[in-house]
Design an enzyme around this catalytic site. Structure first.
Site, PDB file in Angstrom:
ATOM      1  N   TRP A 133      98.125 -78.078   2.252  1.00  0.00           N
ATOM      2  CA  TRP A 133      99.535 -77.913   1.889  1.00  0.00           C
ATOM      3  C   TRP A 133     100.294 -79.231   1.851  1.00  0.00           C
ATOM      4  CZ3 TRP A 133     103.538 -76.175   6.012  1.00  0.00           C
ATOM      5  CH2 TRP A 133     104.826 -76.217   5.475  1.00  0.00           C
ATOM      6  N   GLN A 148     100.899 -86.696   1.118  1.00  0.00           N
ATOM      7  CA  GLN A 148     100.971 -87.406   2.392  1.00  0.00           C
ATOM      8  C   GLN A 148      99.891 -88.472   2.529  1.00  0.00           C
ATOM      9  OE1 GLN A 148      99.847 -85.413   6.171  1.00  0.00           O
ATOM     10  NE2 GLN A 148     101.977 -85.678   6.761  1.00  0.00           N
ATOM     11  N   TYR A 186     101.510 -76.806  -4.394  1.00  0.00           N
ATOM     12  CA  TYR A 186     101.354 -77.931  -3.473  1.00  0.00           C
ATOM     13  C   TYR A 186     101.297 -79.243  -4.257  1.00  0.00           C
ATOM     14  CZ  TYR A 186     100.055 -74.371   0.026  1.00  0.00           C
ATOM     15  OH  TYR A 186     100.026 -73.285   0.862  1.00  0.00           O
ATOM     16  N   SER A 241     100.781 -63.392   0.523  1.00  0.00           N
ATOM     17  CA  SER A 241     101.250 -64.269   1.600  1.00  0.00           C
ATOM     18  C   SER A 241     102.668 -63.890   2.000  1.00  0.00           C
ATOM     19  CB  SER A 241     101.221 -65.733   1.142  1.00  0.00           C
ATOM     20  OG  SER A 241     101.728 -66.596   2.139  1.00  0.00           O
ATOM     21  N   PRO A 261      99.068 -72.290  12.891  1.00  0.00           N
ATOM     22  CA  PRO A 261      98.689 -71.792  14.220  1.00  0.00           C
ATOM     23  C   PRO A 261      99.136 -72.710  15.353  1.00  0.00           C
ATOM     24  CG  PRO A 261      96.785 -72.717  13.083  1.00  0.00           C
ATOM     25  CD  PRO A 261      97.890 -72.645  12.074  1.00  0.00           C
ATOM     26  N   GLN A 285      90.363 -85.779  12.968  1.00  0.00           N
ATOM     27  CA  GLN A 285      91.185 -84.704  13.524  1.00  0.00           C
ATOM     28  C   GLN A 285      90.451 -83.366  13.531  1.00  0.00           C
ATOM     29  OE1 GLN A 285      94.557 -85.196  10.843  1.00  0.00           O
ATOM     30  NE2 GLN A 285      95.807 -86.011  12.499  1.00  0.00           N
TER      31      GLN A 285
END
Length: 337
Positions: A22, A28, A55, A153, A208, A292
């Site tokens: 996203w 980014q 996106y 969604s 989450p 990550q």
């Protein structure tokens, strides 16, 4: 490695951790870092990838397509979505009309470099298009082999019931809903989850970690960290604002000893928590750096005992958002242009 769960009342299995792009791909992080992160997800056992045409105004799909190029298509589950405006944002460049659905699926497949997506999702409910038109178009997309299953969604319980009935009447399967869900944001538990369990619909949950707040890096009474999501409008800064109250941040800090006792990091605890809900098929995670994901995937397969779950509830107390009425405020009443 990552465990698998069935998606809704279907034979399709998805990885418990889904990689979503996203706020990262096409905006980014640069393409080389994005591609490296997708490859790290594959190395970690993630086979399920979620994106949307909106996106980065279609750029995220292109990056994901490049990153997955050369992979065995049959070993992947690729999801995308339609609803929000794309392109020059003309009057038909948004919504769930037959015109926009067909133009969108064709564009998505081209950008993703695939003949079909495993799951095609209505990104929001469209109050301006008859639901029969939407599901007839979805059914035709499935029959043309451009999508295998249909999902939605952030739909309400009532919308899920009506959509599921229409999908069934057109001979296709509505098997998933993609709502926000975390230990802090539990609004789907009252109505959406019970309806979904009855209908055979799974949740693929986004955020989450409550936009990163459940990582514990945002401290009460302190400025938000430089370079964090809260400082970057392109990274969904507006979504995090409701969690940046001092009482919420203080409650999150009380989770640190709970995570330590469970032998988990704070992000792992947050992701493991949503996966305790049997109606959740997968937790969506993003990453801007390959490393990550190495820790994130360790949340798959974790079983939190009753004492740990109770300790989480005690730590968070009354800062949890749990009003089912909040599910009725997500889809805009008029199309966004």
């Amino acid at each position: 490695m990552v465990n698998y769960r069935y998606l809704g009342n279907s034979g399709l299995k998805v990885s418990e951790i889904t990689y979503g792009n996203w706020v990262t791909h096409g905006s980014q992080v640069d393409d080389s870092a994005a591609i490296a992160t997708v490859h790290a997800a594959l190395d970690a056992g993630i086979t399920t990838f979620d994106t949307a045409d909106v996106y980065a105004n279609t750029a995220a799909e292109e990056v994901l397509g490049k990153a997955l190029s050369g992979q065995r298509r049959e070993s992947l589950e690729i999801f995308t979505k339609v609803y929000f405006p794309t392109g020059p944002q003309g009057p038909n460049d948004t919504g769930l009309s037959r015109k926009h659905i067909f133009e969108s699926i064709n564009g998505s497949l081209k950008r993703l470099g695939t003949d079909y997506v495993d799951l095609y999702q209505a990104h929001r409910f469209d109050y301006e298009t008859p639901l029969e038109e939407t599901f007839q178009a979805f059914a035709d997309v499935v029959r043309q082999g451009k999508a295998l299953y249909i999902g939605v969604s952030e739909w309400t319980a009532e919308q899920l019931r009506e959509g599921h009935a229409l999908a069934k009447s057109y001979g296709v399967q509505l098997i998933s809903n993609q709502p926000q869900y975390s230990a802090l944001w539990r609004v789907i538990e009252g109505k959406v989850v019970p309806a979904s369990e009855e209908l055979g619909i799974s949740q693929i949950v986004w955020s989450p970690m409550a936009q990163g707040v459940l990582s514990g890096k945002y401290l009460p009474g302190q400025p938000v960290p430089e370079g964090s999501r809260a400082t970057d409008d392109k990274s969904g800064a507006r979504f995090i604002q409701g969690f940046l109250r001092d009482d919420v941040l203080e409650a999150v800090q009380r989770l640190k000893p709970v995570a330590e006792q469970a032998g988990l990091s704070m992000p792992q605890l947050a992701i493991a928590w949503v996966l305790q809900n049997k109606n959740v098929a997968s937790a969506l995670v993003g990453a801007s750096r390959p490393e990550q994901l190495a820790e994130t995937v360790k949340a798959s397969g974790v079983v939190l005992d009753a004492d740990t779950l109770a300790a989480i509830d005690t730590a968070l107390g009354d800062v949890v958002f749990s009003d089912p009425e909040d599910t009725y405020t997500v889809s805009p009443k008029t199309r966004i242009v």
